[in-house]
Write a protein that holds these residues in place. Sequence first.
Motif, PDB file in Angstrom:
ATOM      1  N   VAL A 247       0.834  -1.202   0.000  1.00 45.23           N
ATOM      2  CA  VAL A 247       0.000   0.000   0.000  1.00 45.23           C
ATOM      3  C   VAL A 247       0.868   1.252   0.000  1.00 45.23           C
ATOM      4  CG1 VAL A 247      -1.734   1.310   1.281  1.00 45.23           C
ATOM      5  CG2 VAL A 247      -1.901  -1.193   1.130  1.00 45.23           C
ATOM      6  N   GLU A 248       1.898   1.252   0.824  1.00 46.33           N
ATOM      7  CA  GLU A 248       2.784   2.420   0.924  1.00 46.33           C
ATOM      8  C   GLU A 248       3.475   2.722  -0.402  1.00 46.33           C
ATOM      9  OE1 GLU A 248       6.902   3.703   3.284  1.00 46.33           O
ATOM     10  OE2 GLU A 248       5.744   1.960   3.955  1.00 46.33           O
ATOM     11  N   LYS A 249       4.018   1.683  -1.043  1.00 49.34           N
ATOM     12  CA  LYS A 249       4.773   1.902  -2.277  1.00 49.34           C
ATOM     13  C   LYS A 249       3.854   2.248  -3.447  1.00 49.34           C
ATOM     14  CE  LYS A 249       8.964  -0.700  -1.234  1.00 49.34           C
ATOM     15  NZ  LYS A 249       9.868  -1.808  -1.650  1.00 49.34           N
ATOM     16  N   VAL A 250       2.699   1.594  -3.531  1.00 53.94           N
ATOM     17  CA  VAL A 250       1.765   1.920  -4.614  1.00 53.94           C
ATOM     18  C   VAL A 250       1.254   3.347  -4.453  1.00 53.94           C
ATOM     19  CG1 VAL A 250      -0.498   1.412  -5.607  1.00 53.94           C
ATOM     20  CG2 VAL A 250       1.093  -0.454  -5.116  1.00 53.94           C
ATOM     21  N   THR A 251       0.993   3.754  -3.227  1.00 52.70           N
ATOM     22  CA  THR A 251       0.547   5.127  -2.975  1.00 52.70           C
ATOM     23  C   THR A 251       1.590   6.128  -3.466  1.00 52.70           C
ATOM     24  OG1 THR A 251      -0.745   4.438  -1.042  1.00 52.70           O
ATOM     25  CG2 THR A 251      -0.168   6.767  -1.205  1.00 52.70           C
ATOM     26  N   ALA A 252       2.856   5.833  -3.172  1.00 49.86           N
ATOM     27  CA  ALA A 252       3.926   6.738  -3.581  1.00 49.86           C
ATOM     28  C   ALA A 252       4.092   6.763  -5.099  1.00 49.86           C
ATOM     29  CB  ALA A 252       5.234   6.316  -2.921  1.00 49.86           C
ATOM     30  N   LEU A 253       4.072   5.600  -5.720  1.00 48.91           N
ATOM     31  CA  LEU A 253       4.283   5.526  -7.167  1.00 48.91           C
ATOM     32  C   LEU A 253       3.128   6.136  -7.954  1.00 48.91           C
ATOM     33  CD1 LEU A 253       5.798   1.927  -7.525  1.00 48.91           C
ATOM     34  CD2 LEU A 253       6.964   4.083  -8.008  1.00 48.91           C
ATOM     35  N   SER A 254       1.936   6.008  -7.430  1.00 46.11           N
ATOM     36  CA  SER A 254       0.744   6.459  -8.159  1.00 46.11           C
ATOM     37  C   SER A 254       0.388   7.905  -7.865  1.00 46.11           C
ATOM     38  CB  SER A 254      -0.451   5.582  -7.802  1.00 46.11           C
ATOM     39  OG  SER A 254      -0.821   5.768  -6.441  1.00 46.11           O
ATOM     40  N   GLY A 255       0.993   8.456  -6.823  1.00 42.08           N
ATOM     41  CA  GLY A 255       0.604   9.806  -6.419  1.00 42.08           C
ATOM     42  C   GLY A 255      -0.696   9.818  -5.646  1.00 42.08           C
ATOM     43  N   GLY A 256      -1.171   8.653  -5.235  1.00 41.47           N
ATOM     44  CA  GLY A 256      -2.370   8.574  -4.402  1.00 41.47           C
ATOM     45  C   GLY A 256      -3.652   8.264  -5.137  1.00 41.47           C
ATOM     46  N   THR A 257      -3.571   8.060  -6.448  1.00 41.77           N
ATOM     47  CA  THR A 257      -4.770   7.731  -7.229  1.00 41.77           C
ATOM     48  C   THR A 257      -4.465   6.624  -8.225  1.00 41.77           C
ATOM     49  OG1 THR A 257      -5.685   9.970  -7.076  1.00 41.77           O
ATOM     50  CG2 THR A 257      -6.517   8.575  -8.841  1.00 41.77           C
ATOM     51  N   ILE A 258      -5.309   5.593  -8.237  1.00 41.75           N
ATOM     52  CA  ILE A 258      -5.237   4.542  -9.254  1.00 41.75           C
ATOM     53  C   ILE A 258      -6.625   4.364  -9.845  1.00 41.75           C
ATOM     54  CG2 ILE A 258      -3.287   3.361  -8.163  1.00 41.75           C
ATOM     55  CD1 ILE A 258      -5.270   1.319  -7.037  1.00 41.75           C
ATOM     56  N   ASP A 259      -6.683   3.735 -11.001  1.00 38.24           N
ATOM     57  CA  ASP A 259      -7.970   3.503 -11.654  1.00 38.24           C
ATOM     58  C   ASP A 259      -8.489   2.084 -11.466  1.00 38.24           C
ATOM     59  OD1 ASP A 259      -8.434   6.086 -13.250  1.00 38.24           O
ATOM     60  OD2 ASP A 259      -6.372   5.545 -13.769  1.00 38.24           O
ATOM     61  N   ALA A 260      -7.578   1.136 -11.230  1.00 40.28           N
ATOM     62  CA  ALA A 260      -8.016  -0.247 -11.068  1.00 40.28           C
ATOM     63  C   ALA A 260      -6.950  -1.042 -10.328  1.00 40.28           C
ATOM     64  CB  ALA A 260      -8.294  -0.885 -12.430  1.00 40.28           C
ATOM     65  N   VAL A 261      -7.399  -2.112  -9.700  1.00 38.96           N
ATOM     66  CA  VAL A 261      -6.484  -3.032  -9.033  1.00 38.96           C
ATOM     67  C   VAL A 261      -6.923  -4.457  -9.349  1.00 38.96           C
ATOM     68  CG1 VAL A 261      -7.829  -2.833  -6.892  1.00 38.96           C
ATOM     69  CG2 VAL A 261      -5.529  -3.808  -6.834  1.00 38.96           C
ATOM     70  N   VAL A 262      -5.944  -5.287  -9.663  1.00 36.85           N
ATOM     71  CA  VAL A 262      -6.195  -6.706  -9.927  1.00 36.85           C
ATOM     72  C   VAL A 262      -5.366  -7.514  -8.945  1.00 36.85           C
ATOM     73  CG1 VAL A 262      -6.076  -8.578 -11.597  1.00 36.85           C
ATOM     74  CG2 VAL A 262      -6.599  -6.257 -12.374  1.00 36.85           C
ATOM     75  N   ALA A 263      -6.039  -8.167  -8.013  1.00 34.02           N
ATOM     76  CA  ALA A 263      -5.371  -9.032  -7.038  1.00 34.02           C
ATOM     77  C   ALA A 263      -5.228 -10.415  -7.667  1.00 34.02           C
ATOM     78  CB  ALA A 263      -6.174  -9.096  -5.742  1.00 34.02           C
ATOM     79  N   ASN A 264      -4.118 -10.611  -8.336  1.00 37.89           N
ATOM     80  CA  ASN A 264      -3.914 -11.820  -9.129  1.00 37.89           C
ATOM     81  C   ASN A 264      -2.869 -12.765  -8.532  1.00 37.89           C
ATOM     82  OD1 ASN A 264      -3.765 -13.424 -11.812  1.00 37.89           O
ATOM     83  ND2 ASN A 264      -1.674 -12.647 -11.544  1.00 37.89           N
ATOM     84  N   ALA A 265      -1.997 -12.269  -7.671  1.00 36.24           N
ATOM     85  CA  ALA A 265      -0.910 -13.093  -7.140  1.00 36.24           C
ATOM     86  C   ALA A 265      -1.454 -14.340  -6.468  1.00 36.24           C
ATOM     87  CB  ALA A 265      -0.080 -12.284  -6.141  1.00 36.24           C
ATOM     88  N   GLY A 266      -0.790 -15.468  -6.707  1.00 36.84           N
ATOM     89  CA  GLY A 266      -1.260 -16.708  -6.103  1.00 36.84           C
ATOM     90  C   GLY A 266      -0.199 -17.782  -6.054  1.00 36.84           C
ATOM     91  N   LEU A 267      -0.434 -18.755  -5.185  1.00 38.48           N
ATOM     92  CA  LEU A 267       0.433 -19.920  -5.036  1.00 38.48           C
ATOM     93  C   LEU A 267      -0.422 -21.180  -5.070  1.00 38.48           C
ATOM     94  CD1 LEU A 267       2.789 -18.893  -2.071  1.00 38.48           C
ATOM     95  CD2 LEU A 267       3.413 -19.065  -4.488  1.00 38.48           C
ATOM     96  N   SER A 268       0.214 -22.294  -5.373  1.00 37.56           N
ATOM     97  CA  SER A 268      -0.466 -23.589  -5.333  1.00 37.56           C
ATOM     98  C   SER A 268       0.556 -24.661  -4.995  1.00 37.56           C
ATOM     99  CB  SER A 268      -1.131 -23.900  -6.682  1.00 37.56           C
ATOM    100  OG  SER A 268      -1.754 -25.172  -6.657  1.00 37.56           O
ATOM    101  N   ASN A 269       1.098 -24.574  -3.775  1.00 43.60           N
ATOM    102  CA  ASN A 269       2.141 -25.527  -3.402  1.00 43.60           C
ATOM    103  C   ASN A 269       1.792 -26.402  -2.196  1.00 43.60           C
ATOM    104  OD1 ASN A 269       2.397 -23.768  -1.254  1.00 43.60           O
ATOM    105  ND2 ASN A 269       4.346 -22.912  -1.924  1.00 43.60           N
TER     106      ASN A 269
END
Length: 257
Positions: free
Chosen positions: A52-74
């Motif tokens: 959250v901290e890094k995305v906030t900094a990189l985006s300037g505090g505004t984004i248009d969409a988020v895709v929670a895609n990361a996953g594992l299957s081990n």
Amino acid sequence: MRTVVVTGSASGIGRALKGLLEADGHRVIGVDLRDADVTVDLTTDAGRAELVEKVTALSGGTIDAVVANAGLSNGSPATLAVNYFGAVATLDGLRPLLAGSDAPRAAVTCSMASLLPVDDRLVELTLEGDEAAALARAAELTEAGTGDIIYGSSKAAVAHWLRRAAPTADWAGAGIPLNAIGPGIVQTGMTREMLSTDESTKAVEAVVPMPLGGIMGPEVPAYLLRFLVSPENSHMCGQVVFVDGGSDVVFRSDKVW
């Protein structure tokens, strides 16, 4: 140009989606363990907060969409930590950044594995939000040699959470369509071993029937995710859209429509 956050962007579906969005002229903030704009471990509270901290900094505090895609299957507790708790933390943590968008969108990668047998106790503890207890239950399953059920259980929990969260004031009430995809078997690093021989591939196909087209490349579910986070998707709410070659209809026929 839209700014889209994609977790799991270094490989598989996430990498395919990142390529599609960038080809469309959009900015993608990729998140992964490596080779990404934001490198964090989503199995930990610290990693989720850092996201959250890094995305906030990189985006300037505004984004248009988020895709929670990361996953594992081990077959380990880490699978649950990323697939459910990491995904929910990503969506909830970045939701405030969507407030400045004219067309905010959110999506999560679920799976047709959510339709397979699950560990009911694991799903229950997960949905209660008790991560420590849920991870302990996952560890019990791993130690018992039944860790394979963790993946489907984590994705079933994601689907339940989605259906509960999507119509609430935080999401639909704030004008944010929140939806999911449910892929069948996809050729990615996650499935490389299980698809490494003709014999193992046939075994997978016997468990997961995909009468339309069979096993797919990562670009297929990526196309669907691209639509779900586009401005054109204005009214879908809490839907798990199966892109599975027909597994859903084979398993559930006309009992669900």
